[in-house]
Scaffold this motif. Structure first.
Motif, short mmCIF file in Angstrom:
data_model
loop_
_atom_site.label_atom_id
_atom_site.label_comp_id
_atom_site.label_asym_id
_atom_site.label_seq_id
_atom_site.Cartn_x
_atom_site.Cartn_y
_atom_site.Cartn_z
N ASN A 1 42.87 17.49 -27.79
CA ASN A 1 43.36 18.66 -27.06
C ASN A 1 44.75 18.36 -26.49
O ASN A 1 45.09 17.20 -26.22
CB ASN A 1 42.39 19.02 -25.94
N VAL A 2 45.52 19.40 -26.31
CA VAL A 2 46.92 19.26 -25.88
C VAL A 2 47.10 18.32 -24.68
O VAL A 2 47.97 17.45 -24.71
CB VAL A 2 47.56 20.64 -25.62
N PRO A 3 46.30 18.42 -23.63
CA PRO A 3 46.51 17.51 -22.49
C PRO A 3 46.34 16.03 -22.82
O PRO A 3 46.82 15.17 -22.09
CB PRO A 3 45.47 17.96 -21.47
N ASP A 4 45.65 15.73 -23.93
CA ASP A 4 45.39 14.34 -24.28
C ASP A 4 46.36 13.76 -25.30
O ASP A 4 46.31 12.56 -25.59
CB ASP A 4 43.96 14.19 -24.83
N LEU B 1 51.90 22.42 -36.16
CA LEU B 1 50.65 22.44 -35.40
C LEU B 1 50.41 23.79 -34.74
O LEU B 1 49.28 24.28 -34.69
CB LEU B 1 50.65 21.32 -34.36
N SER B 2 51.47 24.41 -34.27
CA SER B 2 51.36 25.74 -33.66
C SER B 2 50.89 26.77 -34.69
O SER B 2 50.01 27.59 -34.42
CB SER B 2 52.70 26.15 -33.06
N GLU B 3 51.48 26.72 -35.88
CA GLU B 3 51.09 27.65 -36.95
C GLU B 3 49.64 27.45 -37.35
O GLU B 3 48.89 28.41 -37.52
CB GLU B 3 52.01 27.48 -38.16
N ARG C 1 34.18 17.00 -28.80
CA ARG C 1 33.61 16.29 -27.65
C ARG C 1 34.09 14.85 -27.55
O ARG C 1 34.02 14.25 -26.49
CB ARG C 1 32.08 16.26 -27.75
N LEU C 2 34.58 14.28 -28.65
CA LEU C 2 34.90 12.85 -28.66
C LEU C 2 36.39 12.53 -28.63
O LEU C 2 36.79 11.52 -28.07
CB LEU C 2 34.27 12.18 -29.89
N ALA C 3 37.21 13.35 -29.25
CA ALA C 3 38.65 13.07 -29.32
C ALA C 3 39.26 13.08 -27.92
O ALA C 3 39.12 14.05 -27.19
CB ALA C 3 39.34 14.10 -30.21
#
Length: 91
Positions: free
Chosen positions: A50-53, A37-39, A80-82
């Motif tokens: 997003n990372v916090p979620d 995922l980082s790559e 906007r939705l994920a």
């Protein structure tokens, strides 16, 4: 644990999930997923949620209150939705 941030570790400890998830966080599989995922992110691919979620479901539901866990993919691959919760929308 080396594979997760101290902040996430503290939150998971508070929700009771850390001991249940620790074997996964310490596994080679988790390290491979994070590396991939980082790559992909460095290549410009937008990773959702997003990372916090990413671990939001575990943070919102204490381990000792959990009766059933549904595993699935979040169908809303739209920024906007994920929101990190399966079949849930941010409105």
């Amino acid at each position: 644990m080396k594979n997760i941030s101290p902040a996430l570790e503290e939150k998971l400890l508070g929700s009771g999930w850390l001991s249940a998830l620790r074997p996964f966080f310490e596994s080679d599989e988790y390290a491979k997923i994070i590396k991939y995922l980082s790559e992909r992110s460095k290549e410009g691919v937008k990773i959702l949620p997003n990372v916090p979620d990413v671990f939001r479901a575990f943070l919102e539901t204490p381990f000792d209150k959990t009766k059933v866990v549904f595993l699935g993919t979040e169908p809303y691959a739209t920024p906007r939705l994920a929101n990190g919760l399966d079949n849930s929308l941010k409105i």
